[in-house]
Design an enzyme around this catalytic site. Structure first.
Site, short mmCIF file in Angstrom:
data_model
loop_
_atom_site.label_atom_id
_atom_site.label_comp_id
_atom_site.label_asym_id
_atom_site.label_seq_id
_atom_site.Cartn_x
_atom_site.Cartn_y
_atom_site.Cartn_z
N CYS A 224 7.41 9.20 5.40
CA CYS A 224 8.32 8.08 5.28
C CYS A 224 9.14 8.08 3.92
O CYS A 224 10.03 7.68 3.63
CB CYS A 224 7.75 6.64 4.94
N ASN B 176 9.64 -0.37 10.79
CA ASN B 176 9.27 1.25 10.04
C ASN B 176 10.02 2.31 10.76
O ASN B 176 9.20 2.54 11.51
CB ASN B 176 7.84 1.15 9.30
N HIS C 25 12.02 1.96 0.86
CA HIS C 25 11.83 2.23 2.21
C HIS C 25 10.83 0.92 2.93
O HIS C 25 10.20 0.09 2.06
CB HIS C 25 10.57 3.15 2.22
O1 UT7 Z 1 5.36 3.60 5.68
C1 UT7 Z 1 4.28 4.57 5.42
C2 UT7 Z 1 3.45 3.49 4.70
N1 UT7 Z 1 2.88 2.59 5.44
C3 UT7 Z 1 2.75 1.41 4.69
O2 UT7 Z 1 3.16 1.03 3.61
C4 UT7 Z 1 1.75 0.33 5.68
C5 UT7 Z 1 0.79 -0.37 4.43
N2 UT7 Z 1 -0.07 -1.25 5.22
C6 UT7 Z 1 0.31 -2.54 5.57
O3 UT7 Z 1 1.43 -2.66 5.66
C7 UT7 Z 1 -0.82 -3.31 6.13
O4 UT7 Z 1 -1.86 -3.02 5.55
C8 UT7 Z 1 -1.20 -3.72 7.34
C9 UT7 Z 1 0.24 -4.54 8.03
C10 UT7 Z 1 -1.00 -2.46 8.10
C11 UT7 Z 1 -2.32 -4.69 7.64
O5 UT7 Z 1 -2.13 -5.73 7.05
P1 UT7 Z 1 -3.14 -6.53 5.98
O6 UT7 Z 1 -2.75 -7.45 5.54
O7 UT7 Z 1 -3.69 -5.14 5.19
O8 UT7 Z 1 -4.31 -6.60 7.27
P2 UT7 Z 1 -5.81 -6.00 7.21
O9 UT7 Z 1 -5.69 -4.71 7.65
O10 UT7 Z 1 -6.67 -6.28 5.98
O11 UT7 Z 1 -6.53 -7.05 8.43
C12 UT7 Z 1 -6.65 -8.46 8.21
C13 UT7 Z 1 -7.15 -8.87 9.55
C14 UT7 Z 1 -8.41 -8.27 10.21
O12 UT7 Z 1 -9.33 -9.00 10.90
P3 UT7 Z 1 -10.57 -9.54 10.20
O13 UT7 Z 1 -11.26 -8.04 10.07
O14 UT7 Z 1 -10.30 -9.96 8.77
O15 UT7 Z 1 -11.03 -10.38 11.19
C15 UT7 Z 1 -7.55 -7.49 11.17
O16 UT7 Z 1 -8.20 -7.06 12.28
O17 UT7 Z 1 -5.86 -9.08 10.57
C16 UT7 Z 1 -6.41 -8.52 11.56
N3 UT7 Z 1 -5.22 -7.79 12.15
C17 UT7 Z 1 -4.45 -8.33 12.99
N4 UT7 Z 1 -4.45 -9.66 13.46
C18 UT7 Z 1 -3.41 -9.91 14.24
C19 UT7 Z 1 -4.92 -6.54 11.91
N5 UT7 Z 1 -3.63 -6.25 12.68
C20 UT7 Z 1 -3.39 -7.61 13.36
C21 UT7 Z 1 -2.49 -8.01 14.14
N6 UT7 Z 1 -2.42 -9.23 14.66
N7 UT7 Z 1 -1.34 -6.91 14.46
#
Ligand code: UT7
Length: 332
Positions: free
Chosen positions: A116, A286, A256
């Site tokens: 990225c 992205n 980004h």
């Molecule tokens: O470009 C390269 C660099 N990449 C980035 O900068 C990405 C950085 N990371 C992120 O943008 C975020 O961490 C994500 C968008 C990938 C995830 O968001 P988050 O707020 O960190 O969510 P999380 O991983 O803490 O998950 C929270 C909850 C989980 O459920 P439980 O365990 O709390 O029951 C996940 O299973 O949200 C759930 N979850 C979803 N629910 C509905 C994860 N993905 C989804 C989804 N739809 N698509």
């Protein structure tokens, strides 16, 4: 003798026609428009579906538009650099393929692998080669077909990515515009948090790697999220400070586009207003190396000669960087 700087003198872009929206995604995995909009801020992304087409084809379209807009003869292009992590083939380089498809005759071509941060790494390298007088008309094209490495059964990664290409022309100038300053770096401790497990020399493709779904993006989202916010904001604040740029003297931050919450947090930490932050993540997601040039492409009409811009990125590696760019031309 006046200092030679490297300036962006034109922009071109391309995104495929097919729109993958959150409704369609919610039929593929257990997710919803509401969750994706709240946690990521992406409404839709573009996907390259044309059979037989790949990253190089998107790059060719972006560069073709760039050459037309800037009235540039392809024969004049002497350097072509393509940051990408979704090369058409493991070898030769995608830049090679793009150059051949465009019929470039005298260009020197190579790819950059910085995920990225690819466009930022590319701008650093190309600007140095232009500043030292070696190249006069360079094209930097960030292009990624992220749909080719996205697991559409994994709800934690599949809403994030899209396909696209953004190209810029970089030329030497003697005015106080172009790349003014840069801070670039890497932190290998992030390798474990964001990578693709198979398909390289460590784990060549096999039936097992395919069965284990190891040819897709692997990401530990929260770790990457936190590191992205702190690194992009720290570097951007540092580059502003050492160039005596107060928040009100910054025209725009062009970050980004990985997550709307990351972008908003970076802007907040830099002490700038929301209208100083350029964002198009809602429409494209992205697109990895293409996000920053696609922002320049989308917002070109807003940019004026002399505008101070900060471009910043963070990605797998970890790789990161911030560049202070003074815009070189007024909108038509
Ligand atoms: O470009 C390269 C660099 N990449 C980035 O900068 C990405 C950085 N990371 C992120 O943008 C975020 O961490 C994500 C968008 C990938 C995830 O968001 P988050 O707020 O960190 O969510 P999380 O991983 O803490 O998950 C929270 C909850 C989980 O459920 P439980 O365990 O709390 O029951 C996940 O299973 O949200 C759930 N979850 C979803 N629910 C509905 C994860 N993905 C989804 C989804 N739809 N698509």
């Amino acid at each position: 003798m006046s200092i030679i700087r490297a300036a962006i003198t034109g922009v071109g872009g391309y995104v495929p026609d097919y729109v993958l929206d959150n409704f369609e995604l919610s039929q593929m995995v257990d997710t919803s428009d509401e969750w994706i909009m709240q946690r990521i801020g992406i409404k839709e992304r573009r996907i390259l579906k044309e059979p037989g087409k790949a990253t190089s084809d998107m790059a060719v379209r972006a560069i073709t538009e760039l050459l037309e807009k800037t009235n540039t003869d392809p024969d004049e292009i002497d350097l072509l650099v393509c940051p990408t992590i979704t090369s058409d083939m493991p070898f030769p380089s995608t830049a090679n393929i793009i150059g051949y498809k465009l019929g470039l005759k005298k260009a020197f071509t190579f790819d950059i692998s910085a995920a990225c941060s690819g466009f930022i790494y590319g701008l650093e390298i190309v600007s140095r080669l232009v500043e030292n007088g070696t190249y006069k008309k360079a094209v930097l094209v960030g292009a990624d077909m992220m749909s080719s490495v996205t697991d559409y059964t994994d709800r934690t990664t599949c809403p994030l990515f899209g396909d696209g290409a953004g190209a810029v022309l970089i030329e030497p100038v003697t005015e106080e515009v172009g790349v003014i300053d840069r801070i670039i770096g890497y932190d290998g401790s992030g390798i474990a948090n964001l990578h693709m497990k198979a398909g390289g020399s460590l784990k060549p493709a096999s039936h097992e790697t395919v069965d284990n779904r190891e040819h897709f993006v692997y990401q530990e989202g929260q770790t990457v999220f936190k590191a992205a916010v702190s690194k992009m904001s720290d570097l951007s604040v540092e580059i502003m400070k050492r160039n005596n740029i107060e928040p009100e003297n910054l025209a725009y931050l062009i970050p980004h586009q990985a997550n709307k919450r990351i972008i908003e947090a970076v802007g907040k930490r830099m002490g700038i207003r929301t209208d100083q932050v350029i964002m198009n993540i809602e429409r494209y997601g992205n697109t990895t190396a293409a996000t920053i040039p696609l922002c320049l492409w989308d917002f070109e009409k807003k940019l004026k000669k002399g505008d101070n811009l900060i471009l910043t990125a963070f990605g797998a590696g970890f790789t990161f960087g911030s560049i202070l760019l003074r815009w070189a031309y007024d909108p038509e």
